[in-house]
Design an enzyme around this catalytic site. Structure first.
Site, PDB file in Angstrom:
ATOM      1  N   GLN A 105       0.810  -1.199   0.000  1.00 21.13           N
ATOM      2  CA  GLN A 105       0.000   0.000   0.000  1.00 21.13           C
ATOM      3  C   GLN A 105       0.860   1.272   0.000  1.00 21.13           C
ATOM      4  OE1 GLN A 105      -3.337   0.794   0.064  1.00 21.13           O
ATOM      5  NE2 GLN A 105      -4.115  -1.298  -0.210  1.00 21.13           N
TER       6      GLN A 105
ATOM      7  N   HIS B  56       9.232   7.202   3.124  1.00 19.87           N
ATOM      8  CA  HIS B  56      10.685   7.083   3.226  1.00 19.87           C
ATOM      9  C   HIS B  56      11.260   8.458   3.516  1.00 19.87           C
ATOM     10  CE1 HIS B  56      10.454   3.051   1.694  1.00 19.87           C
ATOM     11  NE2 HIS B  56      10.007   3.442   0.507  1.00 19.87           N
TER      12      HIS B  56
ATOM     13  N   LEU C  91       7.997  -3.871   4.160  1.00 27.24           N
ATOM     14  CA  LEU C  91       8.485  -4.656   3.031  1.00 27.24           C
ATOM     15  C   LEU C  91       7.636  -4.360   1.803  1.00 27.24           C
ATOM     16  CD1 LEU C  91       8.846  -8.222   4.654  1.00 27.24           C
ATOM     17  CD2 LEU C  91      10.553  -6.415   4.554  1.00 27.24           C
TER      18      LEU C  91
ATOM     19  N   CYS D   5       0.876   1.506   5.248  1.00 22.29           N
ATOM     20  CA  CYS D   5       0.612   0.176   4.687  1.00 22.29           C
ATOM     21  C   CYS D   5      -0.879  -0.146   4.675  1.00 22.29           C
ATOM     22  CB  CYS D   5       1.398  -0.891   5.437  1.00 22.29           C
ATOM     23  SG  CYS D   5       3.167  -0.560   5.462  1.00 22.29           S
TER      24      CYS D   5
END
Length: 224
Positions: free
Chosen positions: A79, A83, A144, A174
């Site tokens: 999803q 960063h 991940l 996510c």
């Protein structure tokens, strides 16, 4: 030892510093498209300038208020995530067939790398079957996301080390509303990117059965 197994025993560890997301994403695609049976597998270790990335299944509703942070729609699974500097990103460029790995096995391996990294610090991290990533006390410490093309992987994992976590509040991380994010610095784990990089490379070498990797820097992989 035959040539294929000899290549599988080798690994290039590439340190890239802090990079623009799209530049590295395009380089991963090019590397994967141009690699052949003799191309060595690589790990790319880096940080990104602030960016939200939206995976193939990513829904706009999970981008709550991105504000001045750019949003990039990408070709990995998963999803929406964030960063930024202080987060260690490891892009995992592996030939799955050569290493006799399935995608599920690779996901499990990445989770185990992170769990093993944190364990010596007394941090009991774990994976969840229904929510990829690594968690500590129900808070997420690592994400991940993968893509497989021509039997080879790119994208990888992101470990929160010593970063500004507030941008995660601008999204449903996510795809989970209210997901709490944590970082290793606050849990007594690796305190900086350099420490986390050193530890995570050792965990990868153990998981991939590589004795001595080749270390390099920069994105100019075509001239290796």
């Amino acid at each position: 030892m035959n040539a294929v197994s000899d290549i599988a025993d080798q690994l290039v560890v590439r340190e890239l510093g802090v990079q623009d997301y799209t530049t590295v994403w395009q380089a991963m695609q090019q590397f994967t498209d141009q690699r052949n049976a003799t191309t060595l597998d690589q790990l790319w270790l880096l940080e990104h300038y602030p960016v939200f990335t939206q995976g193939q299944a990513g829904k706009e509703e999970h981008l709550l208020f991105p504000g001045d942070i750019p949003v990039v729609k990408v070709d990995r699974g998963g999803q929406v995530t964030y960063h930024g500097p202080g987060q260690l990103v490891v892009y995992v460029l592996l030939d799955l067939k050569r290493r006799n790995l399935g995608v599920r096995q690779l996901v499990t391996m990445l989770e185990q790398v992170l769990i093993q990294l944190l364990l010596p610090y007394g941090i009991l991290a774990y994976a969840k079957a229904d929510a990829p990533g690594v968690y500590v006390d129900e808070a997420k410490i690592a994400s991940l996301g993968l893509r497989v093309r021509k039997g080879c992987t790119f994208h990888g994992l992101a470990l929160n080390v010593n970063m500004d976590l507030t941008p995660f509040s601008r999204i449903n991380p996510c795809g989970y509303a209210g997901m709490q994010m944590v970082q290793s610095k606050d849990l007594g784990g690796p305190q900086n990117i350099a420490e986390a990089k050193q530890q995570i490379v050792q965990c990868f070498l153990q998981q991939l059965n590589v004795a001595t990797p080749q270390h390099t820097t920069g994105l100019d992989w075509q001239n290796d």
